[in-house]
Design an enzyme around this catalytic site. Structure first.
Site, PDB file in Angstrom:
ATOM      1  N   GLY A   1     -23.404   5.642  -3.381  1.00  0.00           N
ATOM      2  CA  GLY A   1     -24.517   6.614  -4.024  1.00  0.00           C
ATOM      3  C   GLY A   1     -24.002   7.597  -4.898  1.00  0.00           C
ATOM      4  N   LYS A   2     -22.683   7.566  -4.882  1.00  0.00           N
ATOM      5  CA  LYS A   2     -21.840   8.678  -5.998  1.00  0.00           C
ATOM      6  C   LYS A   2     -21.830   8.468  -7.313  1.00  0.00           C
ATOM      7  CE  LYS A   2     -17.146   7.468  -4.817  1.00  0.00           C
ATOM      8  NZ  LYS A   2     -15.721   7.947  -4.464  1.00  0.00           N
TER       9      LYS A   2
ATOM     10  N   TYR B   1       0.829  -1.220   0.150  1.00  0.00           N
ATOM     11  CA  TYR B   1       0.115   0.259   0.008  1.00  0.00           C
ATOM     12  C   TYR B   1       0.869   1.219   0.052  1.00  0.00           C
ATOM     13  CZ  TYR B   1      -4.079  -3.118   1.404  1.00  0.00           C
ATOM     14  OH  TYR B   1      -5.010  -4.023   1.170  1.00  0.00           O
TER      15      TYR B   1
ATOM     16  N   LEU C   1     -21.518   1.438  -4.202  1.00  0.00           N
ATOM     17  CA  LEU C   1     -22.598   1.281  -3.221  1.00  0.00           C
ATOM     18  C   LEU C   1     -22.670   2.706  -2.213  1.00  0.00           C
ATOM     19  CD1 LEU C   1     -22.335  -2.396  -1.955  1.00  0.00           C
ATOM     20  CD2 LEU C   1     -24.024  -1.454  -3.719  1.00  0.00           C
TER      21      LEU C   1
END
Length: 371
Positions: free
Chosen positions: A226-227, A63, A224
């Site tokens: 919503g954007k 990462y 999920l």
């Protein structure tokens, strides 16, 4: 289910929060650099999660090219909370161009990786060490022997697997049990309302072999949240899904997924919660799930995610989400339905399970496998 109500991870005594904080966004030099966080923002997110009672942190050597581990180690050290928190990191991805042994799941790679992670995390032990991705080469026996050596050496406390085939996880755990090696306690897998493929195989495997499942990307790569909305070319919205993407982000703008998003939005409106909160609540309370990994690039986003455990989804609304997100199980699972099995078991006689009271009760509020 508050975040500071801890559950045993798998068949172990390690207690973890039902929401883990993923730190893939700690740093701006990763695969999704423009969505990463500066050290100042990352520290604020760390502090907020810790103040809420969370104790479960997830990172990996890959990462942000090691920055995530370095930041997390610095934050833990400066806060003086090493004994309080559970640090999880992972190895597998190659970190040195031209060196085949700087990646993969082999013993040489694992030994190199764990030492590098210990330095970046500023600690002398890792609570939970995971194989990040199956390399298709290294035998499970080699991985489990090395995990056991690392536990005996005090370098790690527990071991687990991420993103491996079900047969490989079963082979690894069975080998460890047969040879009195350190057992696995965790499977880290992708799981959400739009990605339920682990249910037929991995969930019963985990429940049978004592592995707590931790779910990554419970918001479906952000779909999920919503954007995003249906549009030309598949979808519209500001985020990595509408940019040139690869790997698990490809192919998310499908008719099935848009139906899930639409149903999720309606359910969220009915319960007065954000779409992200409902999606996280659904995932965190599914069978076999020990913890759900949340990620955030700003504190307000984290606050919204933390509130996902403050309510209970009504049964009818949960069923609605279950139905719209369901997938046809792959072969051979359709053969294990009650209707099909009746051909095997009944055959003109009365055959069935023993009464519920036959087995001794388990005096726990929640099974140790976390589901």
């Amino acid at each position: 289910m508050p975040i500071d109500r801890y559950y045993a991870l798998g068949r172990s005594g390690l207690r973890v929060s039902p929401l883990a904080l993923g730190t893939m966004t700690f740093g701006t030099n990763g695969l999704y650099g423009s969505w990463g966080s500066t050290e100042e923002v990352s520290r604020a997110i760390f502090d907020r999660y810790l103040a809420a009672g969370g104790n479960f942190f997830d990172t990996a050597d890959f990462y942000t090219q090691g920055t995530s581990e370095a930041m997390l180690g610095k934050f833990v050290a400066e806060a003086g909370v090493r004994d309080r928190v559970v640090l999880t990191t992972k190895f597998s991805n190659n970190v040195e161009f031209g060196n085949p042994n700087a990646g993969g799941n082999g013993r040489k790679s694992m030994m190199r990786a764990v030492e590098a992670s210990l330095r970046r995390l500023r600690t002398d032990y890792i609570d939970l060490y995971l194989l990040h991705t199956w390399d298709r080469i290294t035998p499970a026996e080699e991985v489990m022997r090395t995990f056991d050596d690392l536990v005996r050496a005090g370098k790690i406390r527990y071991a687990g697997l991420s993103d491996v085939p079900g047969w490989y996880a079963g082979r690894a755990q069975t080998y460890a049990e047969a040879h009195a090696l350190t057992p696995l306690i965790n499977l880290q897998l992708q799981y959400s309302l739009i990605e339920r493929n682990i249910e037929p195989e991995f969930v019963p495997l985990a429940q049978t072999l004592g592995l707590g499942i931790t779910a990554w990307s419970p918001l479906g790569m952000g779909l999920l949240s919503g954007k995003y909305r249906p549009g030309e070319g598949g979808g519209t919205g500001e985020g990595r899904l509408t940019q040139k993407a690869s790997g698990p982000t490809v192919g998310l703008f499908t008719e099935h997924n848009w139906r899930v998003v639409a149903a999720l939005e309606e359910v969220a409106q009915e319960v007065g919660r954000s779409m992200a909160q409902v999606a996280l609540n659904w995932a965190a309370t599914q069978p076999g799930l020990a913890s759900v990994i949340i990620g955030a690039s700003k504190v307000s986003q984290l606050d919204d995610n933390l509130a996902s455990l403050d309510f209970e989804l009504p049964t009818k609304l949960r069923q609605r989400l279950n139905e719209v997100s369901a997938r046809t199980p792959p072969f051979p699972y359709p053969m294990f339905t009650d209707a099909y099995q009746s051909r095997i078991l009944n055959a003109g006689s009365s055959v069935g399970d023993k009464p519920a009271g036959y087995a001794p009760p388990v005096w726990m509020e929640k099974p140790s496998i976390g589901g």
